[in-house]
Design a protein around this motif. Structure first.
Motif, PDB file in Angstrom:
ATOM      1  N   GLY A   7       7.784  -1.947  -4.660  1.00 32.63           N
ATOM      2  CA  GLY A   7       7.858  -1.219  -3.395  1.00 32.63           C
ATOM      3  C   GLY A   7       9.178  -1.487  -2.677  1.00 32.63           C
ATOM      4  N   SER A   8       9.411  -0.751  -1.596  1.00 31.50           N
ATOM      5  CA  SER A   8      10.721  -0.876  -0.948  1.00 31.50           C
ATOM      6  C   SER A   8      10.664  -0.745   0.575  1.00 31.50           C
ATOM      7  CB  SER A   8      11.661   0.202  -1.494  1.00 31.50           C
ATOM      8  OG  SER A   8      11.112   1.473  -1.194  1.00 31.50           O
ATOM      9  N   GLY A   9       9.464  -0.855   1.148  1.00 33.54           N
ATOM     10  CA  GLY A   9       9.357  -0.635   2.591  1.00 33.54           C
ATOM     11  C   GLY A   9       9.333  -1.919   3.393  1.00 33.54           C
ATOM     12  N   GLY A  10       8.975  -1.773   4.666  1.00 34.55           N
ATOM     13  CA  GLY A  10       8.849  -2.919   5.553  1.00 34.55           C
ATOM     14  C   GLY A  10       7.731  -3.841   5.092  1.00 34.55           C
ATOM     15  N   ARG A  11       6.660  -3.235   4.606  1.00 37.22           N
ATOM     16  CA  ARG A  11       5.539  -4.033   4.072  1.00 37.22           C
ATOM     17  C   ARG A  11       6.039  -4.960   2.960  1.00 37.22           C
ATOM     18  NH1 ARG A  11       1.545  -0.072   2.207  1.00 37.22           N
ATOM     19  NH2 ARG A  11       3.334   0.568   0.993  1.00 37.22           N
ATOM     20  N   GLU A  12       6.853  -4.403   2.054  1.00 36.80           N
ATOM     21  CA  GLU A  12       7.298  -5.203   0.912  1.00 36.80           C
ATOM     22  C   GLU A  12       8.283  -6.297   1.350  1.00 36.80           C
ATOM     23  OE1 GLU A  12       6.935  -1.841   0.777  1.00 36.80           O
ATOM     24  OE2 GLU A  12       5.105  -1.951  -0.434  1.00 36.80           O
ATOM     25  N   HIS A  13       9.109  -6.017   2.369  1.00 36.42           N
ATOM     26  CA  HIS A  13      10.004  -7.075   2.867  1.00 36.42           C
ATOM     27  C   HIS A  13       9.172  -8.211   3.463  1.00 36.42           C
ATOM     28  CE1 HIS A  13      13.684  -8.378   5.486  1.00 36.42           C
ATOM     29  NE2 HIS A  13      13.467  -9.195   4.486  1.00 36.42           N
ATOM     30  N   ALA A  14       8.096  -7.851   4.183  1.00 38.84           N
ATOM     31  CA  ALA A  14       7.239  -8.892   4.772  1.00 38.84           C
ATOM     32  C   ALA A  14       6.526  -9.689   3.673  1.00 38.84           C
ATOM     33  CB  ALA A  14       6.228  -8.257   5.724  1.00 38.84           C
ATOM     34  N   LEU A  15       6.069  -9.017   2.628  1.00 38.71           N
ATOM     35  CA  LEU A  15       5.434  -9.717   1.504  1.00 38.71           C
ATOM     36  C   LEU A  15       6.435 -10.687   0.860  1.00 38.71           C
ATOM     37  CD1 LEU A  15       3.607  -6.675  -0.227  1.00 38.71           C
ATOM     38  CD2 LEU A  15       2.487  -8.558   0.988  1.00 38.71           C
ATOM     39  N   CYS A  16       7.647 -10.179   0.692  1.00 37.27           N
ATOM     40  CA  CYS A  16       8.719 -10.948   0.065  1.00 37.27           C
ATOM     41  C   CYS A  16       9.049 -12.187   0.908  1.00 37.27           C
ATOM     42  CB  CYS A  16       9.936 -10.018  -0.054  1.00 37.27           C
ATOM     43  SG  CYS A  16      11.278 -10.653  -1.026  1.00 37.27           S
ATOM     44  N   TYR A  17       9.157 -11.991   2.213  1.00 37.72           N
ATOM     45  CA  TYR A  17       9.463 -13.080   3.144  1.00 37.72           C
ATOM     46  C   TYR A  17       8.379 -14.166   3.071  1.00 37.72           C
ATOM     47  CZ  TYR A  17       9.960 -15.505   7.573  1.00 37.72           C
ATOM     48  OH  TYR A  17      10.071 -16.479   8.528  1.00 37.72           O
ATOM     49  N   SER A  18       7.124 -13.746   3.051  1.00 42.66           N
ATOM     50  CA  SER A  18       6.020 -14.707   3.033  1.00 42.66           C
ATOM     51  C   SER A  18       5.967 -15.470   1.714  1.00 42.66           C
ATOM     52  CB  SER A  18       4.682 -13.993   3.256  1.00 42.66           C
ATOM     53  OG  SER A  18       4.663 -13.459   4.541  1.00 42.66           O
ATOM     54  N   PHE A  31      11.126  -4.358  -6.936  1.00 41.82           N
ATOM     55  CA  PHE A  31      11.308  -3.076  -7.644  1.00 41.82           C
ATOM     56  C   PHE A  31      11.097  -1.957  -6.640  1.00 41.82           C
ATOM     57  CE2 PHE A  31       9.427  -6.218 -10.469  1.00 41.82           C
ATOM     58  CZ  PHE A  31      10.288  -6.221 -11.549  1.00 41.82           C
ATOM     59  N   PRO A  32      12.027  -1.324  -6.018  1.00 36.95           N
ATOM     60  CA  PRO A  32      13.449  -1.654  -6.068  1.00 36.95           C
ATOM     61  C   PRO A  32      13.915  -2.443  -4.838  1.00 36.95           C
ATOM     62  CG  PRO A  32      13.147   0.566  -5.219  1.00 36.95           C
ATOM     63  CD  PRO A  32      11.780  -0.019  -5.375  1.00 36.95           C
ATOM     64  N   GLY A  33      13.037  -2.655  -3.820  1.00 33.69           N
ATOM     65  CA  GLY A  33      13.428  -3.415  -2.631  1.00 33.69           C
ATOM     66  C   GLY A  33      14.342  -2.651  -1.690  1.00 33.69           C
ATOM     67  N   ASN A  34      14.866  -3.361  -0.693  1.00 32.82           N
ATOM     68  CA  ASN A  34      15.790  -2.757   0.283  1.00 32.82           C
ATOM     69  C   ASN A  34      16.843  -3.794   0.666  1.00 32.82           C
ATOM     70  OD1 ASN A  34      14.602  -4.476   2.254  1.00 32.82           O
ATOM     71  ND2 ASN A  34      13.005  -2.957   2.672  1.00 32.82           N
ATOM     72  N   GLY A  69       2.811  -3.114  -3.725  1.00 31.88           N
ATOM     73  CA  GLY A  69       2.758  -2.786  -2.293  1.00 31.88           C
ATOM     74  C   GLY A  69       2.123  -1.439  -1.997  1.00 31.88           C
ATOM     75  N   PRO A  70       2.690  -0.332  -2.488  1.00 30.58           N
ATOM     76  CA  PRO A  70       2.234   1.004  -2.069  1.00 30.58           C
ATOM     77  C   PRO A  70       1.078   1.580  -2.896  1.00 30.58           C
ATOM     78  CG  PRO A  70       4.387   1.144  -3.168  1.00 30.58           C
ATOM     79  CD  PRO A  70       3.919  -0.268  -3.306  1.00 30.58           C
ATOM     80  N   GLU A  71       0.469   2.625  -2.351  1.00 23.66           N
ATOM     81  CA  GLU A  71      -0.742   3.178  -2.950  1.00 23.66           C
ATOM     82  C   GLU A  71      -0.496   3.995  -4.211  1.00 23.66           C
ATOM     83  OE1 GLU A  71       0.467   3.740  -0.003  1.00 23.66           O
ATOM     84  OE2 GLU A  71       0.514   5.861   0.542  1.00 23.66           O
ATOM     85  N   LYS A  72       0.652   4.680  -4.270  1.00 20.91           N
ATOM     86  CA  LYS A  72       0.838   5.651  -5.362  1.00 20.91           C
ATOM     87  C   LYS A  72       0.717   4.999  -6.748  1.00 20.91           C
ATOM     88  CE  LYS A  72       2.677   9.751  -7.014  1.00 20.91           C
ATOM     89  NZ  LYS A  72       2.836   9.420  -8.401  1.00 20.91           N
ATOM     90  N   PRO A  73       1.489   3.936  -7.031  1.00 22.61           N
ATOM     91  CA  PRO A  73       1.326   3.327  -8.359  1.00 22.61           C
ATOM     92  C   PRO A  73      -0.077   2.767  -8.586  1.00 22.61           C
ATOM     93  CG  PRO A  73       2.906   2.078  -7.022  1.00 22.61           C
ATOM     94  CD  PRO A  73       2.590   3.322  -6.266  1.00 22.61           C
ATOM     95  N   LEU A  74      -0.744   2.293  -7.534  1.00 19.87           N
ATOM     96  CA  LEU A  74      -2.111   1.770  -7.689  1.00 19.87           C
ATOM     97  C   LEU A  74      -3.055   2.887  -8.123  1.00 19.87           C
ATOM     98  CD1 LEU A  74      -2.259  -0.488  -4.497  1.00 19.87           C
ATOM     99  CD2 LEU A  74      -2.281  -1.297  -6.866  1.00 19.87           C
ATOM    100  N   VAL A  75      -2.961   4.006  -7.394  1.00 19.12           N
ATOM    101  CA  VAL A  75      -3.829   5.145  -7.709  1.00 19.12           C
ATOM    102  C   VAL A  75      -3.523   5.674  -9.113  1.00 19.12           C
ATOM    103  CG1 VAL A  75      -4.359   7.530  -7.005  1.00 19.12           C
ATOM    104  CG2 VAL A  75      -4.228   5.724  -5.282  1.00 19.12           C
ATOM    105  N   ASP A  76      -2.262   5.568  -9.512  1.00 21.95           N
ATOM    106  CA  ASP A  76      -1.872   6.044 -10.847  1.00 21.95           C
ATOM    107  C   ASP A  76      -2.184   5.029 -11.956  1.00 21.95           C
ATOM    108  OD1 ASP A  76      -1.017   8.388  -9.770  1.00 21.95           O
ATOM    109  OD2 ASP A  76       1.098   7.835  -9.687  1.00 21.95           O
ATOM    110  N   GLY A  77      -2.726   3.863 -11.588  1.00 20.15           N
ATOM    111  CA  GLY A  77      -3.207   2.937 -12.618  1.00 20.15           C
ATOM    112  C   GLY A  77      -2.219   1.882 -13.088  1.00 20.15           C
ATOM    113  N   MET A 286      -2.126  -3.252   1.806  1.00 23.63           N
ATOM    114  CA  MET A 286      -1.904  -3.570   3.216  1.00 23.63           C
ATOM    115  C   MET A 286      -1.337  -2.328   3.901  1.00 23.63           C
ATOM    116  SD  MET A 286      -2.880  -6.350   4.433  1.00 23.63           S
ATOM    117  CE  MET A 286      -2.052  -6.698   5.964  1.00 23.63           C
ATOM    118  N   GLY A 287      -1.510  -2.252   5.199  1.00 26.17           N
ATOM    119  CA  GLY A 287      -0.920  -1.150   5.954  1.00 26.17           C
ATOM    120  C   GLY A 287       0.554  -1.428   6.203  1.00 26.17           C
ATOM    121  N   ASP A 288       1.265  -0.397   6.529  1.00 29.90           N
ATOM    122  CA  ASP A 288       2.668  -0.515   6.906  1.00 29.90           C
ATOM    123  C   ASP A 288       2.804   0.235   8.223  1.00 29.90           C
ATOM    124  OD1 ASP A 288       5.388  -0.220   7.244  1.00 29.90           O
ATOM    125  OD2 ASP A 288       5.798  -0.018   5.114  1.00 29.90           O
ATOM    126  N   PRO A 289       2.977  -0.357   9.357  1.00 32.03           N
ATOM    127  CA  PRO A 289       3.514  -1.692   9.634  1.00 32.03           C
ATOM    128  C   PRO A 289       2.494  -2.797   9.913  1.00 32.03           C
ATOM    129  CG  PRO A 289       3.528  -0.432  11.663  1.00 32.03           C
ATOM    130  CD  PRO A 289       2.889   0.438  10.619  1.00 32.03           C
TER     131      PRO A 289
END
Ligand code: AMP
Ligand code: GLY
Length: 421
Positions: A7-18, A31-34, A69-77, A286-289
């Motif tokens: 993922g590459s959003g704010g959610r993923e930066h927070a996951l990364c930080y933690s 993958f791919p981050g920001n 992080g995001p829903e799309k790859p999860l839903v796609d398996g 998780m939700g974003d934000p």
């Protein structure tokens, strides 16, 4: 431990930080981050829909654990795909992800397990749906079945609006539509309730309330989320117990009936009507934000928690939380959620120093040489922890003003329901 985040959003930066705070983590790949994750992790330029390339990288570099992080790859398996290759993944499998991927799947599960939700009808044809809405009470809610990136939900005030919504959905505005969902409008207060689950056991992972509309006073268009605060003002033991008993437990049982289990974060979007919870929707992440808002309150080692989840050992872990409040304001590109310009430099960001209990999580940002540029509608998240929501908000606004990015806008009223002016 080497960990990967998709993922590459704010959610993923927070996951990364933690994760970075944990002594157990030696290296993180995004993958791919920001631009934000690139400071604490290595960004890998692979498309999140390219499961094979992600898998090859994981194998080649011996990653121990992957978070999605995001829903799309999860839903796609993606979870099933990686687990088939003996890779440890934190996230729900394809069947469990239908809780977000198909609103009709979730509604049917609610029906089967007696989970409180708005009364609904599912229609396979435009004519039947329109016929039904001719006789409905208004407002009424018309929804597309599949993922629609926060769109695909119409709150209709009269027959003409519901007819238009039904037509747009069947015309394929949100992808090919076999059916449409029409449901009763629930009047109450929204609340987002989170759990983390290892498939056998689960734990409370906080509550929050986000602000989806672009403009102050909850007006304007729907967005991914303009800000959030945690906890929700409705968060208290009696209601939480009801949510668990009437909504979470029967949902997990329903998945068990289908021969599967839930591993990952589960986000219940609820409407609380006269102190009774109703399920509006599930998100399988998780939700974003909300993630950026909740994670800074976690005092326990996040990497240990995630690892335990992939080993069905969450039961052995005690989750400790800060007692303080948290509030997040999202700084967006001018024009969002419609048209906005990317690649605008955010000049003051690279030297920006945040104080204790103040966090900046990047979302749509990109680093070129040593400079940081905007790269999306939601650009930065400003999160502050404090004893009072009002103090959180004042400090977050001060940070944004100090950054002074001329191409951005934000809402100054995040958390107005919990802040007296
Ligand atoms: P959803 O994508 O299903 O969460 O819907 C988006 C938003 O529409 C929710 O966050 C609610 O604000 C609103 N909404 C959806 N369904 C209902 C409903 N049945 N009654 C009232 N509001 C709803
Ligand atoms: N903030 C809403 C969501 O993540 O779906």
């Amino acid at each position: 431990m080497k960990v990967g985040i998709v993922g590459s959003g704010g959610r993923e930066h927070a996951l990364c930080y933690s994760l970075k705070k944990s002594k157990k983590v030696s290296k993180i790949y995004c993958f791919p981050g920001n631009a934000g994750t690139s400071k604490i992790a290595q960004n890998i330029d692979i498309n999140i829909n390219d499961f094979e390339k992600i898998k090859n990288f994981i194998k080649k570099n011996n990653l121990d654990l992957i978070l999605i992080g995001p829903e799309k790859p999860l839903v796609d398996g993606i979870v099933d795909y990686l687990e088939n290759q003996n890779i440890k993944v934190f996230g729900p499998n394809k069947i469990a992800s239908k809780l977000e991927g198909s609103k009709i799947f979730t509604k049917k599960l609610c029906q089967k397990k007696n989970i409180p939700t708005a009364n609904f009808g599912i229609f396979k044809s435009k004519i039947d749906a329109i016929d039904f809405t001719d006789k409905c009470n208004y407002p009424t809610v018309v929804k597309a079945d599949g993922l629609a990136a926060g769109k695909g939900v119409y709150i209709c005030n009269n027959k003409d609006e519901s007819k238009l919504a039904i037509e747009e959905i069947f015309e394929g505005k949100f992808g090919e539509a076999e059916n449409v969902l029409v449901e009763e409008f629930l009047k109450g207060e929204e609340m987002s309730f989170f759990i983390i689950s290892d498939g056998l056991n689960y734990k409370y992972f906080g509550t929050a309330q986000d602000h989806k509309r672009a403009l102050e006073g909850d007006k304007g268009k729907n967005t991914g989320g303009m800000g959030a605060y945690s906890p929700s003002r409705l968060d208290e033991k009696k209601l939480n117990d009801k949510i668990i008993k009437k909504i979470i437990n029967p949902t997990l049982e329903g998945l068990k009936d289908l021969g599967t289990k839930y591993k990952g974060f589960l986000y219940a979007g609820l409407m609380i009507v006269n102190n009774e919870p109703y399920l509006i929707e599930y998100n399988v992440r998780m939700g974003d934000p909300e993630c950026q808002t909740i994670l800074p309150k976690l005092k326990s080692d996040f990497a240990e928690i995630i690892k335990a989840c992939t080993e069905e050992k969450l039961k052995d872990i005690n989750l400790k939380w800060e007692d303080r409040k948290s509030l997040c304001i999202v700084l967006c590109s001018e024009g969002y959620p419609d048209n906005y310009t990317n690649n605008l430099e955010i000049k003051n960001l690279k030297d920006f120093k945040s104080k204790n209990n103040e966090y900046i999580f990047h979302a749509g940002t990109k680093k070129k040489q040593e400079n940081i540029y905007s790269n999306g509608g939601r650009v930065l998240n400003f999160v502050v922890l404090s004893d009072e929501f009002k103090d959180c908000r004042n400090k977050a606004i001060k940070m944004i003003e100090k950054l002074n990015w001329k191409n951005g806008f934000f809402r100054r009223d995040i958390g107005y329901k919990v802040i007296d002016t």
